[in-house]
Design an enzyme around this catalytic site. Structure first.
Site, PDB file in Angstrom:
ATOM      1  N   LYS A  13       0.814  -1.217   0.000  1.00 40.77           N
ATOM      2  CA  LYS A  13       0.000   0.000   0.000  1.00 40.77           C
ATOM      3  C   LYS A  13       0.844   1.262   0.000  1.00 40.77           C
ATOM      4  CE  LYS A  13      -2.414  -0.364   3.533  1.00 40.77           C
ATOM      5  NZ  LYS A  13      -2.218  -0.420   4.750  1.00 40.77           N
ATOM      6  N   ARG A  88      -9.740   2.640   9.043  1.00 38.80           N
ATOM      7  CA  ARG A  88      -9.531   1.212   9.285  1.00 38.80           C
ATOM      8  C   ARG A  88     -10.600   0.603  10.178  1.00 38.80           C
ATOM      9  NH1 ARG A  88      -3.198  -0.369   9.678  1.00 38.80           N
ATOM     10  NH2 ARG A  88      -2.494   1.454   8.570  1.00 38.80           N
ATOM     11  N   ARG A 127      10.020  -7.251   4.481  1.00 41.25           N
ATOM     12  CA  ARG A 127       9.995  -5.796   4.593  1.00 41.25           C
ATOM     13  C   ARG A 127      10.570  -5.347   5.937  1.00 41.25           C
ATOM     14  NH1 ARG A 127       4.355  -2.558   4.778  1.00 41.25           N
ATOM     15  NH2 ARG A 127       4.463  -3.192   6.954  1.00 41.25           N
ATOM     16  N   ARG A 133      12.567  -2.488  10.342  1.00 42.13           N
ATOM     17  CA  ARG A 133      11.476  -2.456  11.327  1.00 42.13           C
ATOM     18  C   ARG A 133      11.602  -3.703  12.198  1.00 42.13           C
ATOM     19  NH1 ARG A 133       6.230  -0.301   7.943  1.00 42.13           N
ATOM     20  NH2 ARG A 133       5.127  -1.281   9.645  1.00 42.13           N
ATOM     21  N   ARG A 144      -1.437  -8.286  13.379  1.00 41.89           N
ATOM     22  CA  ARG A 144      -1.909  -7.233  12.471  1.00 41.89           C
ATOM     23  C   ARG A 144      -2.863  -7.780  11.419  1.00 41.89           C
ATOM     24  NH1 ARG A 144       3.325  -4.967  11.502  1.00 41.89           N
ATOM     25  NH2 ARG A 144       3.686  -3.464  13.138  1.00 41.89           N
TER      26      ARG A 144
HETATM   27  P1  ADP Z   1       0.624  -1.812   8.563  1.00 43.61           P
HETATM   28  O1  ADP Z   1       0.191  -1.583   7.143  1.00 43.61           O
HETATM   29  O2  ADP Z   1       1.745  -2.774   8.701  1.00 43.61           O
HETATM   30  O3  ADP Z   1      -0.501  -2.084   9.509  1.00 43.61           O
HETATM   31  P2  ADP Z   1       0.977   1.068   8.997  1.00 43.61           P
HETATM   32  O4  ADP Z   1       2.274   1.710   8.741  1.00 43.61           O
HETATM   33  O5  ADP Z   1      -0.121   1.388   8.082  1.00 43.61           O
HETATM   34  O6  ADP Z   1       1.319  -0.490   9.039  1.00 43.61           O
HETATM   35  O7  ADP Z   1       0.508   1.364  10.497  1.00 43.61           O
HETATM   36  C1  ADP Z   1       1.339   1.047  11.584  1.00 43.61           C
HETATM   37  C2  ADP Z   1       0.534   1.064  12.863  1.00 43.61           C
HETATM   38  O8  ADP Z   1       0.005   2.382  13.084  1.00 43.61           O
HETATM   39  C3  ADP Z   1      -0.686   0.158  12.877  1.00 43.61           C
HETATM   40  O9  ADP Z   1      -0.376  -1.168  13.207  1.00 43.61           O
HETATM   41  C4  ADP Z   1      -1.545   0.845  13.947  1.00 43.61           C
HETATM   42  O10 ADP Z   1      -1.089   0.559  15.249  1.00 43.61           O
HETATM   43  C5  ADP Z   1      -1.279   2.311  13.670  1.00 43.61           C
HETATM   44  N1  ADP Z   1      -2.279   2.862  12.735  1.00 43.61           N
HETATM   45  C6  ADP Z   1      -2.076   3.285  11.457  1.00 43.61           C
HETATM   46  N2  ADP Z   1      -3.205   3.721  10.890  1.00 43.61           N
HETATM   47  C7  ADP Z   1      -4.184   3.567  11.819  1.00 43.61           C
HETATM   48  C8  ADP Z   1      -5.582   3.813  11.845  1.00 43.61           C
HETATM   49  N3  ADP Z   1      -6.238   4.297  10.782  1.00 43.61           N
HETATM   50  N4  ADP Z   1      -6.249   3.531  12.994  1.00 43.61           N
HETATM   51  C9  ADP Z   1      -5.620   3.038  14.066  1.00 43.61           C
HETATM   52  N5  ADP Z   1      -4.316   2.760  14.110  1.00 43.61           N
HETATM   53  C10 ADP Z   1      -3.593   3.024  12.995  1.00 43.61           C
END
Ligand code: ADP
Length: 188
Positions: A13, A88, A127, A133, A144
């Protein structure tokens, strides 16, 4: 252009978000990136968010919603934006609807990247290594995926029911996926 990009963790994404945003000259707004920057900067928001992120859980909706409302109100987001990783949860969908109403703008499309579930965990572990990370352990990665299935997958139906969903095959190299996304968006 106002877009949402959805897809399970590991669907690439973030990479596609940057390509699409550059193409339309709009900011790619990644809630994950904003949270990570705040964690790195040890801001109050970062300190609050970190414990959820470390566990693979979502940051509470109130925190995330307030952050997105501020971000899409900034000048560079006036002509359009791409949301990567937001909304989300169903509560976030509702709140985003309110924000868009308040700003008197509308979404053009919700792009959903579909992937082969079996390949996901492998891609994510890769990744985690490449991007350093180190907190992305297999356990957190699996958590996740579960959280995504429970909380975020249902949003796809919501946007599909609104006739806004564009499903795109997210497997393959970056260019092929981008090409499929643009060909879908061109037909809007
Ligand atoms: P991934 O795609 O691996 O889940 P992201 O970089 O998109 O990783 O997000 C990392 C973390 O940030 C998520 O696991 C969550 O804890 C938090 N996060 C990101 N976007 C949201 C959201 N819209 N609502 C709640 N938590 C979020």
């Amino acid at each position: 252009m106002r877009l949402i990009l959805m897809g399970p963790p590991g669907a690439g994404k973030g990479t596609q978000a940057k390509v699409i945003a550059a193409h339309y000259g709009i900011p790619a707004i990644s809630t994950g990136d904003i949270f990570r920057a705040n964690v790195a900067g040890k801001t109050p928001l970062g300190i609050e968010a970190q414990r959820y992120m470390d566990a693979g859980e979502y940051v509470p909706d109130e925190v995330t919603n307030a952050m997105v409302r501020d971000r899409i109100g900034l000048e560079d987001a006036k002509p359009g934006f791409l949301l990567d990783g937001y909304p989300r949860t169903l509560a976030q969908v509702k709140e985003l609807d309110t924000m868009l109403d308040d700003y008197a703008v509308e979404l053009d499309s919700v792009v959903s990247l579909t992937v082969d579930r079996d390949e996901l965990v492998g891609l994510l572990l890769q990744r985690a290594q490449v991007e350093g990370r180190a907190d992305d352990t297999e356990e957190v990665i699996r958590r996740r995926q579960e959280v995504y299935e429970e909380q975020t997958a249902p949003l796809i139906k919501v946007y599909d029911d609104r006739g806004m969903l564009l499903e795109v095959d997210g497997m393959g190299d970056v260019e092929s996926v981008s090409r499929r996304i643009f060909s879908g968006l061109d037909q809007l």
